[in-house]
Design an enzyme around this catalytic site. Sequence first.
Site, PDB file in Angstrom:
ATOM      1  CE  LYS A 168      -1.777   1.569   4.067  1.00 49.49           C
ATOM      2  NZ  LYS A 168      -1.428   2.989   4.296  1.00 49.49           N
ATOM      3  CG  ASN A 169       2.433   2.725   3.540  1.00 49.53           C
ATOM      4  OD1 ASN A 169       1.263   3.045   3.326  1.00 49.53           O
ATOM      5  ND2 ASN A 169       2.931   2.557   4.751  1.00 49.53           N
ATOM      6  NE  ARG A 191       0.670  10.397   9.981  1.00 48.63           N
ATOM      7  CZ  ARG A 191       0.280   9.278   9.382  1.00 48.63           C
ATOM      8  NH1 ARG A 191      -0.907   8.787   9.595  1.00 48.63           N
ATOM      9  NH2 ARG A 191       1.091   8.663   8.559  1.00 48.63           N
ATOM     10  N   PRO A 192       2.611  16.634  11.205  1.00 49.47           N
ATOM     11  CG  PRO A 192       4.597  17.495  12.070  1.00 49.47           C
ATOM     12  CD  PRO A 192       3.605  16.386  12.252  1.00 49.47           C
ATOM     13  CG  MET A 193       1.990  17.967   5.673  1.00 41.83           C
ATOM     14  SD  MET A 193       1.042  18.179   4.188  1.00 41.83           S
ATOM     15  CE  MET A 193       2.246  18.299   2.910  1.00 41.83           C
ATOM     16  CG  ASP A 194       7.743  20.398  10.039  1.00 43.55           C
ATOM     17  OD1 ASP A 194       7.014  19.389  10.097  1.00 43.55           O
ATOM     18  OD2 ASP A 194       8.865  20.442  10.573  1.00 43.55           O
ATOM     19  NE  ARG A 227      -6.820   4.265   6.167  1.00 44.33           N
ATOM     20  CZ  ARG A 227      -5.887   4.622   7.044  1.00 44.33           C
ATOM     21  NH1 ARG A 227      -6.137   4.642   8.325  1.00 44.33           N
ATOM     22  NH2 ARG A 227      -4.693   4.975   6.643  1.00 44.33           N
ATOM     23  CG  ASP A 258       2.884   1.620   9.567  1.00 44.21           C
ATOM     24  OD1 ASP A 258       2.547   2.515  10.370  1.00 44.21           O
ATOM     25  OD2 ASP A 258       3.005   1.831   8.338  1.00 44.21           O
ATOM     26  CB  CYS A 295      -4.648  11.422  11.381  1.00 45.16           C
ATOM     27  SG  CYS A 295      -3.123  10.585  11.748  1.00 45.16           S
ATOM     28  NE  ARG A 304       0.613  12.557   7.051  1.00 43.71           N
ATOM     29  CZ  ARG A 304       1.042  13.767   7.295  1.00 43.71           C
ATOM     30  NH1 ARG A 304       0.250  14.654   7.835  1.00 43.71           N
ATOM     31  NH2 ARG A 304       2.274  14.119   7.003  1.00 43.71           N
TER      32      ARG A 304
HETATM   33  C1  UD1 Z   1       4.416   6.888   6.279  1.00 50.10           C
HETATM   34  C2  UD1 Z   1       3.501   5.696   6.128  1.00 50.10           C
HETATM   35  C3  UD1 Z   1       2.915   5.291   7.469  1.00 50.10           C
HETATM   36  C4  UD1 Z   1       4.026   5.068   8.478  1.00 50.10           C
HETATM   37  C5  UD1 Z   1       4.965   6.262   8.545  1.00 50.10           C
HETATM   38  C6  UD1 Z   1       6.182   6.014   9.414  1.00 50.10           C
HETATM   39  C7  UD1 Z   1       2.651   6.007   3.886  1.00 50.10           C
HETATM   40  C8  UD1 Z   1       1.504   6.331   3.003  1.00 50.10           C
HETATM   41  N1  UD1 Z   1       2.444   6.041   5.204  1.00 50.10           N
HETATM   42  O1  UD1 Z   1       3.610   7.966   6.746  1.00 50.10           O
HETATM   43  O2  UD1 Z   1       2.166   4.083   7.289  1.00 50.10           O
HETATM   44  O3  UD1 Z   1       3.451   4.864   9.760  1.00 50.10           O
HETATM   45  O4  UD1 Z   1       5.448   6.575   7.214  1.00 50.10           O
HETATM   46  O5  UD1 Z   1       6.867   4.902   9.002  1.00 50.10           O
HETATM   47  O6  UD1 Z   1       3.734   5.687   3.413  1.00 50.10           O
HETATM   48  N2  UD1 Z   1       7.104  14.517  10.495  1.00 50.10           N
HETATM   49  C9  UD1 Z   1       7.400  15.828  10.781  1.00 50.10           C
HETATM   50  N3  UD1 Z   1       7.270  16.759   9.776  1.00 50.10           N
HETATM   51  C10 UD1 Z   1       6.875  16.421   8.524  1.00 50.10           C
HETATM   52  C11 UD1 Z   1       6.576  15.073   8.242  1.00 50.10           C
HETATM   53  C12 UD1 Z   1       6.709  14.136   9.252  1.00 50.10           C
HETATM   54  O7  UD1 Z   1       7.752  16.160  11.897  1.00 50.10           O
HETATM   55  O8  UD1 Z   1       6.793  17.309   7.660  1.00 50.10           O
HETATM   56  C13 UD1 Z   1       7.245  13.490  11.553  1.00 50.10           C
HETATM   57  C14 UD1 Z   1       5.922  12.805  11.897  1.00 50.10           C
HETATM   58  O9  UD1 Z   1       5.182  13.532  12.843  1.00 50.10           O
HETATM   59  C15 UD1 Z   1       6.407  11.479  12.436  1.00 50.10           C
HETATM   60  C16 UD1 Z   1       7.672  11.202  11.619  1.00 50.10           C
HETATM   61  O10 UD1 Z   1       8.054  12.438  11.053  1.00 50.10           O
HETATM   62  O11 UD1 Z   1       6.774  11.608  13.793  1.00 50.10           O
HETATM   63  C17 UD1 Z   1       7.496  10.194  10.530  1.00 50.10           C
HETATM   64  O12 UD1 Z   1       6.423  10.573   9.689  1.00 50.10           O
HETATM   65  P1  UD1 Z   1       6.457  10.292   8.137  1.00 50.10           P
HETATM   66  O13 UD1 Z   1       7.607   9.387   7.839  1.00 50.10           O
HETATM   67  O14 UD1 Z   1       6.323  11.543   7.392  1.00 50.10           O
HETATM   68  O15 UD1 Z   1       5.103   9.465   7.946  1.00 50.10           O
HETATM   69  P2  UD1 Z   1       4.163   9.454   6.679  1.00 50.10           P
HETATM   70  O16 UD1 Z   1       4.962   9.625   5.448  1.00 50.10           O
HETATM   71  O17 UD1 Z   1       3.010  10.353   6.918  1.00 50.10           O
END
Ligand code: UD1
Length: 416
Positions: free
Chosen positions: A22-23, A121-124, A396, A304, A116, A92
């Site tokens: 999926k991912n 889960r920020p996007m910074d 999902r 996961d 969520c 997301r």
């Molecule tokens: C992906 C996976 C999800 C998995 C996660 C961690 C997909 C579709 N989903 O989610 O199943 O649980 O990786 O292995 O592939 N973070 C920040 N800033 C950002 C982005 C992330 O601080 O801009 C932090 C998050 O809060 C978290 C960590 O980074 O603590 C990891 O998140 P991230 O690797 O981005 O997870 P996803 O890509 O959303």
Amino acid sequence: MGRIIIRGGNRLKGTIRVGGSKNAALPILGASLLCPGVTVIGDVPRLRDVDVMISLLEYLGARVSRNGHTLHIDGSNVRPLDVSEELMRRMRASNLVLGPLLSRFGRVCISYPGGCDIGSRPMDQHLKAIRKLGADIVEQRGFIRSTSKGLVGRDIQFDVPSVGATENTMMAAVLAKGTTVIRNAAREPEISDLATFLNGMGAMVSGAGSSVIRITGVSEMSPVEHVVIPDRIEAGTHMIAAAVTGGDLSIINVVPEHVEAIIAKLQECGVDVTETENSVRVVAGGELLGGDVKTMPYPGFPTDMQPQFVALCALARGTSIITETIFENRFKHVPELRRMGADIRIEDRTAIVRGVPALSGTHVATSDLRAGAALVLAGLAAENTTVVESPEHIDRGYEDLEHKYRSVGADIHREL
Ligand code: UD1
């Protein structure tokens, strides 16, 4: 939505085939937006999250047809329309269209994904990277609007190795002028699969799978045929199903290297695991021993798989300490497991699990995907009947889970 009914206690025995990841599929579907023409993607799992991504691609103008697990995606008529809050709220990972749309059209607008169930889960990191590549970003009334007059390759240093931010940055950089270097990149196998896909389209990406990824921009991309890698989290879930039922499962379509952290933990717990080139066999039956786990980015133990491992430890001898370092709110399965008789205490980001000889079935509620998987595993092992409510969360990420477990001896079905 229905519910899943499990009469626990059967020993699972036989062979289960794991589906495509999926991912890996989600960012690859996003990357299909990068060029006109028909891209063909094989072994795409039939899952709710994938359906949401397909709806998003169609909304943006792509023509998508599905034949079994193969998708044909024609990106010829794609336009960079605003992505509504409704679509972002459904999943997301919808944010994975940010990089490709910006790259191809110089314009993208998505709703902010917000929090969520498992954390904020920020996007910074995503935004920092595309800003560094030269995009303007305006965050307004819950929307992220980004434009560029041509992205330029740069050095990007992530503060955390985010999977999504690494993927979005790769997809943004493939058509940029010059070379982008991503440092502290995520190293998950899904990143490597995305790189293979992008390179098939004509991109120049190297280093994926390591923490430094280099992307030299090209002037155009073209459609490709690609088969998605096997889902390592699905594989890991079946491995624990074998362990908690004292079973003997051969799990095929697995890249053993992708599940090494899970194999190592299971072996520490007293479970016998053997590997071939594309399968693992898990034989259990003796006493399960508790084990400590700290979730980590790949190649560490995956977040996961944490809920499923907590379910195993609930039945293992001794006390296990499970520390969740990736997401701050990922113990929603714990109160439900407690209702089944588990002895688990939460302290901040740690679950202290004292194994009990048996769990007892009852009604449990699913709050998110992997929490749901953990409850199904507990139900397979438990005495009496377990009723798992809200199984749509499980859909999902797992295709036809009941059928797969029934085929290896579980007494499990869905009531609609
Ligand atoms: C992906 C996976 C999800 C998995 C996660 C961690 C997909 C579709 N989903 O989610 O199943 O649980 O990786 O292995 O592939 N973070 C920040 N800033 C950002 C982005 C992330 O601080 O801009 C932090 C998050 O809060 C978290 C960590 O980074 O603590 C990891 O998140 P991230 O690797 O981005 O997870 P996803 O890509 O959303």
